[in-house]
Design a protein around this motif. Structure first.
Motif, mmCIF file in Angstrom:
data_model
loop_
_atom_site.group_PDB
_atom_site.id
_atom_site.type_symbol
_atom_site.label_atom_id
_atom_site.label_comp_id
_atom_site.label_asym_id
_atom_site.label_seq_id
_atom_site.Cartn_x
_atom_site.Cartn_y
_atom_site.Cartn_z
ATOM 1 N N ILE A 23 0.840 -1.196 0.000
ATOM 2 C CA ILE A 23 0.000 0.000 0.000
ATOM 3 C C ILE A 23 0.878 1.250 0.000
ATOM 4 N N GLY A 24 1.888 1.270 0.881
ATOM 5 C CA GLY A 24 2.778 2.431 0.957
ATOM 6 C C GLY A 24 3.500 2.680 -0.347
ATOM 7 N N TYR A 25 3.977 1.593 -0.971
ATOM 8 C CA TYR A 25 4.665 1.763 -2.252
ATOM 9 C C TYR A 25 3.719 2.320 -3.302
ATOM 10 N N ARG A 26 2.518 1.785 -3.388
ATOM 11 C CA ARG A 26 1.566 2.257 -4.390
ATOM 12 C C ARG A 26 1.203 3.736 -4.158
ATOM 13 N N GLN A 27 1.069 4.113 -2.902
ATOM 14 C CA GLN A 27 0.798 5.523 -2.589
ATOM 15 C C GLN A 27 1.967 6.406 -3.031
ATOM 16 N N LEU A 28 3.169 5.962 -2.723
ATOM 17 C CA LEU A 28 4.366 6.707 -3.119
ATOM 18 C C LEU A 28 4.458 6.803 -4.639
ATOM 19 N N GLU A 30 2.144 6.752 -6.821
ATOM 20 C CA GLU A 30 1.136 7.701 -7.315
ATOM 21 C C GLU A 30 1.628 9.137 -7.111
ATOM 22 N N ALA A 31 2.223 9.384 -5.952
ATOM 23 C CA ALA A 31 2.736 10.728 -5.663
ATOM 24 C C ALA A 31 3.905 11.079 -6.579
ATOM 25 N N LEU A 32 4.769 10.120 -6.834
ATOM 26 C CA LEU A 32 5.913 10.344 -7.723
ATOM 27 C C LEU A 32 5.443 10.692 -9.134
ATOM 28 N N GLU A 33 4.431 9.970 -9.605
ATOM 29 C CA GLU A 33 3.923 10.226 -10.956
ATOM 30 C C GLU A 33 3.231 11.575 -11.035
ATOM 31 N N ALA A 34 2.411 11.874 -10.029
ATOM 32 C CA ALA A 34 1.672 13.136 -10.037
ATOM 33 C C ALA A 34 2.590 14.345 -9.969
ATOM 34 N N SER A 35 3.712 14.195 -9.249
ATOM 35 C CA SER A 35 4.643 15.315 -9.085
ATOM 36 C C SER A 35 5.719 15.345 -10.163
ATOM 37 N N GLY A 36 5.765 14.298 -10.979
ATOM 38 C CA GLY A 36 6.786 14.245 -12.028
ATOM 39 C C GLY A 36 8.199 14.166 -11.475
ATOM 40 N N THR A 37 8.350 13.521 -10.325
ATOM 41 C CA THR A 37 9.652 13.448 -9.662
ATOM 42 C C THR A 37 10.546 12.384 -10.305
ATOM 43 N N ALA A 38 11.700 12.794 -10.774
ATOM 44 C CA ALA A 38 12.684 11.821 -11.282
ATOM 45 C C ALA A 38 13.235 11.051 -10.087
ATOM 46 N N HIS A 39 13.249 9.741 -10.185
ATOM 47 C CA HIS A 39 13.621 8.955 -9.012
ATOM 48 C C HIS A 39 14.215 7.615 -9.402
ATOM 49 N N GLU A 40 14.857 6.995 -8.427
ATOM 50 C CA GLU A 40 15.325 5.611 -8.556
ATOM 51 C C GLU A 40 15.022 4.910 -7.244
#
Length: 217
Positions: A23-28, A30-40
């Protein structure tokens, strides 16, 4: 010349049999996609029940023993997790026959998958295998099947599970995070500095990402 923005490093310490981890990963996510955050993202092992016998234990019995939960409390918790999971596109199908598993071998398989750049994919497949399809993750053949279903070599997966070749590496990784003070999961570390525990919700993750973006400006 404009400098390319650096990717946000996210280390996630988790166990596949932890519902709040998916659940936590899926929430994160979603937030990463919505904010357009480049991440690894880098996944790390944690065993919720390192002393669990190989055959596992009925999930309801396990929850009653470990947390003292009544059947009514267990049902309420399952209903809550099912609803929260649905909000982020993950399907929980709790059944009376579900079992809690020992995940040490499973983490070794994930370590092997990481060497092929497929740990993330296998992690997601195992979450679904356990919580959506109630597959027996104590069974090495089932674990190898799941690996094969995402395109990994089944025979090699079985060999990895049989000879336990990555046992020392997994134990070392688990010890590292325990030594860092991680006692529960999910535990997320942003840019090796900021620790966040538990499933925080999409809005809270959005706020965390915004704060981190401000710090990096």
């Amino acid at each position: 010349m404009t400098k390319a923005p650096s990717k946000l490093r996210i280390d996630i310490v988790s166990d596949v049999v932890c519902p709040w981890c998916v659940i936590g990963y899926r929430q994160l996510a979603e937030a990463l996609e919505a904010s357009g955050t480049a991440h690894e993202i880098h996944w790390h092992p944690f065993e919720l029940n390192p002393n669990m016998p190989a055959e596992g234990q009925n999930l309801r019995e396990h929850v009653a023993e470990k947390y003292g939960a009544t059947k009514a409390q267990s049902e309420a918790s399952r209903a809550q997790m099912t609803a929260v999971g649905a909000e982020v596109g993950f399907e929980f199908r709790f059944a009376d026959g579900m079992r809690m598993h020992n995940t040490f071998s499973l983490h070794q398989l994930l370590h092997w998958a990481d060497q092929q750049g497929r740990m993330h994919d296998l992690k997601q497949a195992l979450f679904s295998a356990h919580f959506t399809h109630c597959r027996n993750l104590s069974d090495h053949k089932v674990l190898a099947d799941v690996a094969a279903e995402i395109g990994l070599e089944r025979i090699e997966a079985l060999a990895v599970l049989k000879d336990q070749r990555f046992a020392a590496e997994v134990r070392a990784a688990e010890k590292f995070w325990l030594d860092q003070g991680v006692q529960g999961v999910p535990a997320l570390v942003f840019n090796r500095r900021h620790l966040v525990t538990g499933a925080q919700g999409v809005e809270n993750y959005m706020r965390i990402l915004a704060q981190l973006a401000e710090e990096s400006d």
